[in-house]
Design an enzyme around this catalytic site. Structure first.
Site: not given
Length: 696
Positions: A480, A56, A576, A604, A387, A417, A447
């Site tokens: 997630y 991270n 979060r 998430h 993704r 990304r 998205h």
């Protein structure tokens, strides 16, 4: 804090009302690292949390710090919401990041390595190698490393090499002369990225314990002389450089988005330097030499007591079969209506179906597409992919459907990304199967998580949709927490069809029946719903807001929440990661509580709940409360209209609001604290309870 609690006209633009987003993100990484210290977490999972905090932090420097550095050069007087300039932000980040890195190595060296050793999982240092171990490692170096290691002696014919982003490297000092009479005194060795960073010693050949490991860096240190025949190595020190890994695509100059992204990807590993990590034992002259070569100031330097790439210790987890030191495996459940009815379309026609991952399986989403691919009555499939992972069953189903003659359209976001290359490869794979692939809208990341299946049923055509808060990625759906909704509601299906039409074609914005969509109606719609709660509170009606998201940054929405708090609305925020809203400020936000839950699974989901004077509304979304989600991405926010399903989401949220085990509370000063439980208070751990309730 200079706030007048009695003044209803308090200026909500005051910098002291906002927490810096990047310091808030570092606070999140502190909470992740705290899990590595948590003795109630299985030991190998604690090691994993340490690695996650490190990866991270890598991304934080690659993206966030890099962008602030760029802003400092473009507009050094720019002021963020918290009132700081880019240079002031960098200074504060430097202090907090140094503290975090120091804590990471304390956790490794003083906590985890000793506790792992108690479990016969040992990292053997060079000074501790036995004769048998040394003999085996000598052979390993000669056979596996020596042929592929290529040191570069630094002189006028061999300039300092371009160092790959986040790669393991060594600065080597030398005396003596080589066969040509050369010696500049220094050399650089780059370790190929494909090499493992930890090597397990075979017990039968080395008489080692069952789980003994050696760091790659230790092996290179021990045998570095072998790479410089006839010379004397006087020093060898690890270093690693982190580079700007965000990339810029000029939206106004794009003819082919795919080619533009491919061109930028080629440069990602060689962006501008933003951080330098060096072995803490490295002498000052070599530290100064490296800083000069990378054109970095001291505040970007991190001297570390151990391997410079801690995130690669995750390899240990993969090498060990020690289930007692890992989270207990679980089997996600299947909703009863899907378990009973194998025809997923028939099940959806009866009732909307809600999935809560990872407690419930992601397999119904895959099955939805598989059945669509096989069903002769299905005519059209439309899908967004942000993704999805390699060898995805989702992709396999889409390809099968296209080969069966169905019209399949996939909107792939090339600029997700760090998944750009995978998505480029995916686009090519789908196109080869005659799938119609588009890349969304230039200037706006797609998205939204949507799937639309058009099916002929008698004389009618019916739209079936899946809408989610998370990606169509079977692996991340196991770790997630996310929600997904199946529905064949006519108006909802028409909304999804219209959004796909926007993404694949041209035309004016069309009015949607039920969906809120960015960049058009989501921001305005959320503001209106927050304002409605404020008006209810002012009129003495039931008013409450519950929001669960990954991040809260966007200023207008923060100010709307402040005004709602001032009006008396009870506001519960489960955030979060980043939260720029400052709770507990008298006269502004004393009715706002912000909590974060860090547990086995990564939180998430994005959920928005508005009490609405007894006419409660529950929405799920792919969007966080960030400017990018509101204005620079295509997102959808969908209502949960079934009272049964809405009640279920509220039940889940209430578990998080009752959690007293994995919860952290945001303080007015921007720090987070875990509050001690009262004696005798029952332990409530939301994720564990959800596992128990939903596990098969």
């Amino acid at each position: 804090m200079d706030i007048n609690p009695t003044d209803p006209k308090t200026d909500l633009n005051k910098p002291e009302l906002y927490i810096n987003r990047d310091l808030s993100l570092l606070e999140f990484n502190k909470r992740v690292l705290a899990q590595a210290k948590n003795t109630s977490v299985p030991l190998l999972e604690r090691l994993n949390y340490l690695c996650i905090s490190c990866s991270n932090l890598d991304e934080f420097f690659e993206v966030r710090v890099a962008s602030i550095i760029e802003m400092a050069s473009i507009d050094p007087n720019a002021i963020s919401a918290d009132g700081t300039t880019p240079q002031e932000q960098l200074a504060k980040i430097g202090v907090h990041a140094q503290e975090l890195v120091a804590d990471q190595y304390v956790v490794l060296n003083e906590i985890l390595i000793p506790e792992l050793a108690k479990e016969n999982i040992r990292f053997i240092r060079r000074k501790e190698w036995t004769k048998a171990q040394h003999q085996w490692l000598t052979h390993y170096f000669n056979e596996e490393l020596l042929p592929i290691l290529t040191p570069v002696g630094l002189d006028s014919a061999h300039p300092f090499p371009r160092i790959l982003n986040k790669s393991l490297n060594f600065i080597v000092s030398l005396t003596g002369k080589d066969a040509f009479g050369r010696n500049s005194g220094r050399a650089v060795l780059q370790a190929p990225r494909g090499l493992p960073r930890v090597i397990q010693l075979p017990p039968e050949e080395t008489k080692s314990g069952p789980h003994d490991f050696v760091f790659l860096s230790s092996i290179i240190h021990e045998f570095i002389n072998e790479l410089f025949t006839g010379m004397n190595v006087t020093g060898c020190y690890q270093f690693r450089v982190t580079r700007n890994s965000d990339f810029f695509v000029d939206d106004d100059a794009i003819d082919d988005l795919l080619l533009a992204v491919q061109g930028e990807l080629a440069m990602r590993n060689y962006g501008d330097e933003v951080r330098l990590e060096i072995d803490a034992n490295c002498p000052e002259d070599k530290v100064s030499f490296l800083l000069e070569r990378f054109r970095l100031s001291r505040d970007r330097l991190f001297l570390v007591n151990g391997p410079v790439n801690l995130n690669r210790l995750q390899e240990v987890n993969d090498l060990l079969d020690r289930p007692e030191l890992k989270f207990q495996p679980f089997k996600p459940s299947i909703p009863p209506q899907l378990a009973k009815d194998k025809d997923i379309f028939a099940a959806i026609r009866k009732n909307d179906i809600l999935l809560h991952h990872p407690f419930e399986s992601f397999s119904p989403v895959v099955e939805f597409l598989r059945q669509a691919a096989d069903d002769p009555d299905v005519l059209v499939i439309k899908q967004t992919l942000y993704r999805t992972g390699a060898e995805s069953p989702i992709v396999a189903a889409l390809i099968k459907a296209a080969r069966a003659g169905k019209v399949v359209t996939v909107v792939i976001e090339l600029r997700a990304r760090f998944d750009e290359k995978a998505n480029i490869d995916l686009a090519s794979k789908l196109q080869e199967a005659a799938v119609h692939v588009v890349y969304g809208v230039v200037g706006y990341k797609t998205h939204a998580k949507m799937c639309l299946v058009l099916r002929r049923e008698g004389k009618d055509l019916r739209n079936y949709v899946h809408l989610g808060t998370g990606n169509y990625h079977p692996r991340t759906a196991q770790i997630y927490t996310d929600y997904g909704l199946f529905s064949c509601d006519k108006e909802l299906g028409e909304d999804v069809r219209r959004v796909f039409a926007q993404l694949t074609s041209l035309g004016k914005v069309t009015k949607l029946n039920k969906l809120l969509q960015s960049p058009f109606t989501l921001h305005k719609g959320l503001l209106e719903k927050i304002e409605r709660e404020s008006n209810h509170a002012k009129n003495g009606k039931a008013a409450k807001i519950i929001i669960q998201v990954n991040a809260i940054v966007e200023e207008q929405l923060i100010q709307a929440l402040y005004r709602a708090s001032q009006a008396g609305v009870e506001i519960k925020l489960i955030v979060r990661g980043i939260c720029c809203l400052r709770p507990g400020v008298p006269g502004v936000s004393e009715n706002i509580e912000v909590r974060a839950v860090i547990g086995r699974f990564l939180e998430h989901a994005r959920i928005y709940v508005f009490a609405n004077d007894g006419h409660q509304e529950v929405f799920a979304s792919s969007a966080d409360l960030m400017s990018r989600n509101m204005f620079k991405r295509v997102e959808v926010c969908f209502p949960i209209e079934s009272k049964r399903l809405a009640a279920r989401i509220l039940h889940d949220l209430n578990l998080y609001l009752q959690d007293n085990s994995q919860v952290w509370f945001l303080q007015p000063d921007g720090s987070y604290r875990q509050l001690p439980r009262n004696g005798g208070e029952k332990t409530v751990q939301a994720q564990t309870l959800l596992l128990c309730e939903l596990q098969a």
